[in-house]
Design a protein around this motif. Structure first.
Motif, mmCIF file in Angstrom:
data_model
loop_
_atom_site.group_PDB
_atom_site.id
_atom_site.type_symbol
_atom_site.label_atom_id
_atom_site.label_comp_id
_atom_site.label_asym_id
_atom_site.label_seq_id
_atom_site.Cartn_x
_atom_site.Cartn_y
_atom_site.Cartn_z
ATOM 1 N N GLY A 17 8.195 -10.814 2.982
ATOM 2 C CA GLY A 17 8.980 -9.654 3.391
ATOM 3 C C GLY A 17 8.097 -8.479 3.777
ATOM 4 N N PRO A 18 8.725 -7.370 4.134
ATOM 5 C CA PRO A 18 7.969 -6.202 4.595
ATOM 6 C C PRO A 18 7.168 -5.559 3.469
ATOM 7 C CG PRO A 18 10.307 -5.708 4.484
ATOM 8 C CD PRO A 18 10.160 -7.166 4.198
ATOM 9 N N VAL A 19 6.073 -4.916 3.857
ATOM 10 C CA VAL A 19 5.215 -4.214 2.906
ATOM 11 C C VAL A 19 4.980 -2.797 3.419
ATOM 12 C CG1 VAL A 19 4.033 -6.275 2.057
ATOM 13 C CG2 VAL A 19 3.091 -5.041 4.008
ATOM 14 N N GLN A 20 4.696 -1.902 2.480
ATOM 15 C CA GLN A 20 4.333 -0.534 2.852
ATOM 16 C C GLN A 20 2.856 -0.349 2.559
ATOM 17 O OE1 GLN A 20 6.429 2.660 0.873
ATOM 18 N NE2 GLN A 20 6.093 3.989 2.632
ATOM 19 N N VAL A 21 2.159 0.252 3.502
ATOM 20 C CA VAL A 21 0.723 0.491 3.358
ATOM 21 C C VAL A 21 0.537 1.737 2.500
ATOM 22 C CG1 VAL A 21 -1.424 0.944 4.577
ATOM 23 C CG2 VAL A 21 0.312 -0.533 5.613
ATOM 24 N N GLU A 22 -0.104 1.565 1.353
ATOM 25 C CA GLU A 22 -0.319 2.670 0.438
ATOM 26 C C GLU A 22 -1.669 3.336 0.642
ATOM 27 O OE1 GLU A 22 1.711 4.020 -2.057
ATOM 28 O OE2 GLU A 22 3.231 2.855 -1.025
ATOM 29 N N LEU A 23 -2.689 2.546 0.934
ATOM 30 C CA LEU A 23 -4.046 3.076 1.016
ATOM 31 C C LEU A 23 -4.824 2.292 2.056
ATOM 32 C CD1 LEU A 23 -6.254 4.923 -0.288
ATOM 33 C CD2 LEU A 23 -6.757 3.005 -1.794
ATOM 34 N N LEU A 24 -5.531 3.006 2.909
ATOM 35 C CA LEU A 24 -6.392 2.359 3.911
ATOM 36 C C LEU A 24 -7.833 2.762 3.655
ATOM 37 C CD1 LEU A 24 -4.424 2.886 7.234
ATOM 38 C CD2 LEU A 24 -4.822 0.739 6.055
ATOM 39 N N GLU A 25 -8.699 1.781 3.615
ATOM 40 C CA GLU A 25 -10.132 2.026 3.528
ATOM 41 C C GLU A 25 -10.792 1.330 4.706
ATOM 42 O OE1 GLU A 25 -11.339 0.841 -0.388
ATOM 43 O OE2 GLU A 25 -10.313 2.527 -1.314
ATOM 44 N N ARG B 180 -1.092 3.189 9.697
ATOM 45 C CA ARG B 180 -1.505 4.352 8.917
ATOM 46 C C ARG B 180 -0.907 4.244 7.523
ATOM 47 N NH1 ARG B 180 0.774 9.138 12.400
ATOM 48 N NH2 ARG B 180 2.581 7.933 11.816
ATOM 49 N N GLU B 181 -1.422 5.036 6.607
ATOM 50 C CA GLU B 181 -0.876 5.050 5.252
ATOM 51 C C GLU B 181 0.583 5.472 5.304
ATOM 52 O OE1 GLU B 181 -3.435 7.497 2.868
ATOM 53 O OE2 GLU B 181 -5.036 6.019 2.885
ATOM 54 N N GLY B 182 1.432 4.758 4.589
ATOM 55 C CA GLY B 182 2.854 5.045 4.563
ATOM 56 C C GLY B 182 3.662 4.207 5.543
ATOM 57 N N ASP B 183 2.983 3.553 6.494
ATOM 58 C CA ASP B 183 3.696 2.724 7.473
ATOM 59 C C ASP B 183 4.249 1.462 6.823
ATOM 60 O OD1 ASP B 183 3.224 4.446 9.561
ATOM 61 O OD2 ASP B 183 1.582 3.281 10.420
ATOM 62 N N VAL B 184 5.308 0.925 7.431
ATOM 63 C CA VAL B 184 5.895 -0.328 6.988
ATOM 64 C C VAL B 184 5.524 -1.404 7.993
ATOM 65 C CG1 VAL B 184 8.063 -1.546 6.564
ATOM 66 C CG2 VAL B 184 7.795 0.827 5.823
ATOM 67 N N VAL B 185 5.075 -2.547 7.476
ATOM 68 C CA VAL B 185 4.687 -3.674 8.324
ATOM 69 C C VAL B 185 5.619 -4.835 8.018
ATOM 70 C CG1 VAL B 185 2.835 -5.278 8.901
ATOM 71 C CG2 VAL B 185 2.284 -2.911 8.346
ATOM 72 N N ARG B 186 6.222 -5.386 9.091
ATOM 73 C CA ARG B 186 7.120 -6.533 8.954
ATOM 74 C C ARG B 186 6.727 -7.543 10.024
ATOM 75 N NH1 ARG B 186 13.021 -6.715 7.686
ATOM 76 N NH2 ARG B 186 12.936 -4.466 7.686
ATOM 77 N N ASP B 187 6.541 -8.782 9.634
ATOM 78 C CA ASP B 187 6.179 -9.860 10.560
ATOM 79 C C ASP B 187 4.964 -9.519 11.402
ATOM 80 O OD1 ASP B 187 8.315 -11.401 9.652
ATOM 81 O OD2 ASP B 187 9.692 -10.470 11.094
#
Length: 104
Positions: free
Chosen positions: A16-24, A51-58
Motif C-alpha cells: 500500500g501507499p507510504v508517506q516519506v518521513e525523512l530523506l537523506e 520530498r519529505e511528507g509526500d505520499v508514494v503509491r505504486d
C-alpha cells in the motif's frame, strides 16, 4: 532479491501507499499510511522528485492523497488549538522588568 522486495514496499506497491518521513543522501524513512513501523529504504527506490511528507503509491507520487492528508492534519491541529484570551499578547516576549530580578 531482498533489495527488490524493499523497493516494491518503499514505492507503495504491495503493502500500500507510504508517506516519506525523512530523506537523506542514500536512504529514506517511510511509514505505511495504514499504520505500522517506519522503515529505511534506499532512496533510489523512490521517485526522483519525492520530498519529505509526500505520499508514494505504486512507485509514483500521489499528490491528491498527499494534499488530503495535509488537510486532515491541518483540521486536526485546528481542533486541538487553544484560543488565546483577549488582551493576552504572545508576541511581546518576557517583560524586561523580570530579567534583572532573575539575575539577582
Amino acid at each position: 532479491m531482498m533489495l527488490g522486495a524493499l523497493g516494491v514496499a518503499a514505492c507503495g506497491g504491495a503493502e500500500g501507499p507510504v508517506q516519506v518521513e525523512l530523506l537523506e543522501d542514500e536512504v529514506a524513512q517511510v511509514v505505511p499510511l495504514g499504520g505500522g513501523p517506519a522503515r529505511t529504504v534506499p532512496r533510489t527506490s523512490l521517485p526522483s522528485n519525492v520530498r519529505e511528507g509526500d505520499v508514494v503509491r505504486d512507485g509514483r507520487l500521489d499528490a491528491e492523497l498527499g494534499a488530503r492528508l495535509a488537510r486532515e492534519v491541518a483540521e486536526w491541529r485546528a481542533r486541538l488549538a487553544v484560543p488565546v484570551p483577549d488582551g493576552l499578547d504572545l508576541h511581546s516576549g518576557a517583560s524586561a522588568s523580570l530579567t534583572p530580578d532573575k539575575e539577582r
